[in-house]
Design a protein around this motif. Structure first.
Motif, short mmCIF file in Angstrom:
data_model
loop_
_atom_site.label_atom_id
_atom_site.label_comp_id
_atom_site.label_asym_id
_atom_site.label_seq_id
_atom_site.Cartn_x
_atom_site.Cartn_y
_atom_site.Cartn_z
N ARG A 33 1.03 -1.31 -0.14
CA ARG A 33 -0.10 0.00 0.02
C ARG A 33 0.85 1.42 0.00
O ARG A 33 0.70 2.19 -0.82
CB ARG A 33 -0.88 -0.02 1.20
CG ARG A 33 -2.05 -0.98 1.17
CD ARG A 33 -3.18 -0.75 2.30
NE ARG A 33 -4.00 -1.60 2.30
CZ ARG A 33 -3.96 -2.71 3.16
NH1 ARG A 33 -2.97 -2.68 4.00
NH2 ARG A 33 -4.86 -3.67 3.48
N TRP A 34 1.68 1.03 0.76
CA TRP A 34 2.64 2.36 0.78
C TRP A 34 3.64 2.73 -0.37
O TRP A 34 3.60 3.71 -0.70
CB TRP A 34 3.81 2.32 2.10
CG TRP A 34 4.72 3.42 2.23
CD1 TRP A 34 4.33 4.57 2.94
CD2 TRP A 34 5.99 3.66 1.78
NE1 TRP A 34 5.32 5.53 3.04
CE2 TRP A 34 6.29 4.80 2.27
CE3 TRP A 34 6.78 3.23 1.02
CZ2 TRP A 34 7.63 5.55 1.87
CZ3 TRP A 34 8.18 3.58 0.80
CH2 TRP A 34 8.38 4.81 1.11
N GLU A 37 1.19 4.32 -2.73
CA GLU A 37 0.36 5.37 -2.21
C GLU A 37 0.10 6.62 -3.19
O GLU A 37 -0.69 7.38 -3.49
CB GLU A 37 1.01 5.82 -0.83
CG GLU A 37 0.07 7.01 -0.23
CD GLU A 37 0.82 6.95 1.37
OE1 GLU A 37 0.23 6.88 2.22
OE2 GLU A 37 2.02 7.27 1.34
N ARG A 255 11.28 3.58 -2.77
CA ARG A 255 10.20 4.20 -3.73
C ARG A 255 10.83 5.33 -4.22
O ARG A 255 11.30 6.23 -3.53
CB ARG A 255 8.87 4.58 -2.83
CG ARG A 255 7.76 5.09 -3.48
CD ARG A 255 6.42 5.34 -2.82
NE ARG A 255 6.73 6.49 -1.71
CZ ARG A 255 5.72 6.90 -0.85
NH1 ARG A 255 4.76 6.03 -0.83
NH2 ARG A 255 5.96 7.89 -0.19
#
Length: 259
Positions: A33-34, A37, A255
């Motif tokens: 999920r992160w 995001e 990320r």
């Protein structure tokens, strides 16, 4: 690791595709999920998808997944376990997708195999505006004493620097950058860790470690000796000697966004 050694390790998984599918862990949903995001939409490319461990988590979270994997044996296992996922042969250096066709590119325990001088432009090409690139790694939590000792006994071929939180951040912080003089296409990395775990027995943990690239490329006698040491250690520990236990893990995420 030089180029020839990297290619040898990265191409070793096909022979263990069935064991990889059975024993490798999935990814913490909070980590995925992160990773997603900032993405501008639901279309996700699982790049270097292996047998579909990350794809399965993405599907569970409702993403529109396309998987790309270079090894035919791994791709066969992925299609068998996730028949509804579009799964294509290809690699990070030659992605079989149109320009601007995905909102995120994720790589589960795979980005360290990419040649980012070639893969970087390919990933940037398939990303739509507002897209993101994220690498995820499942690591063993060596803040737990018996896991730290297991890492020492196993050696770096089975549990290497990227495989424990102690050194994961430093080992992955620049993996989105090309190793040559080619300009970088992605900006400064964000890194986060998320709690995770996997139910194992001593036998299935040995089987999991046997799917690591460093173990797969060992000569047979050396491999048997290494796995024997691990098996003996697990038999000697009260945490792992009898029945099932939870292997303490974390999922680390790197990320980055296109420049």
């Amino acid at each position: 690791m030089d180029q020839d050694e990297r290619l040898l390790h990265s191409s070793s998984f096909g022979a263990a595709a069935v064991a990889y599918a059975e024993h490798r862990p999935n990814y913490a949903q909070a980590a995925v999920r992160w990773a997603l995001e900032p993405a501008s939409g639901p279309r996700v490319l699982d790049l270097g998808a292996g047998t579909g461990k990350l794809s399965a988590t993405l599907v569970a979270l409702g993403a529109e997944v396309v998987a790309v994997e270079p090894d035919s044996a791994m791709l066969t296992q992925l299609r068998r376990s996730l028949p509804t996922v579009r799964a294509l042969p290809g690699s990070a250096e030659a992605i079989p997708l149109p320009d601007a066709s995905v909102d995120a590119v994720l790589a589960g325990n795979a980005m360290h195999w990419f040649d980012m001088a070639v893969a970087g432009p390919e990933i940037a090409r398939v990303l739509a505006p507002g897209g993101i690139l994220a690498g995820l790694w499942n690591v063993m939590d060596d803040d737990v004493e018996w896991v730290s000792e297991l890492a020492r006994v196993s050696g770096s071929a089975a549990i290497g620097p990227r495989d424990t939180p102690t050194s994961w951040r430093a080992e992955t912080a620049d993996l989105h950058l090309p190793k040559t003089g080619v300009p970088a296409l992605f900006g400064s990395p964000e890194q986060e860790m998320f709690p995770h775990g996997q139910r194992r027995t001593a036998d299935t943990l040995v089987a999991t470690l046997a799917t690591r690239a460093g173990v797969l490329v060992m000569p047979e006698q050396e491999q048997e000796a290494a796995l024997g040491r691990i098996r003996a250690f697990l038999a000697s520990r009260p945490e792992t000697a009898h029945g099932e236990f939870t292997l303490p893990m974390q999922t680390g995420v790197l990320r980055v966004r296109p420049l």
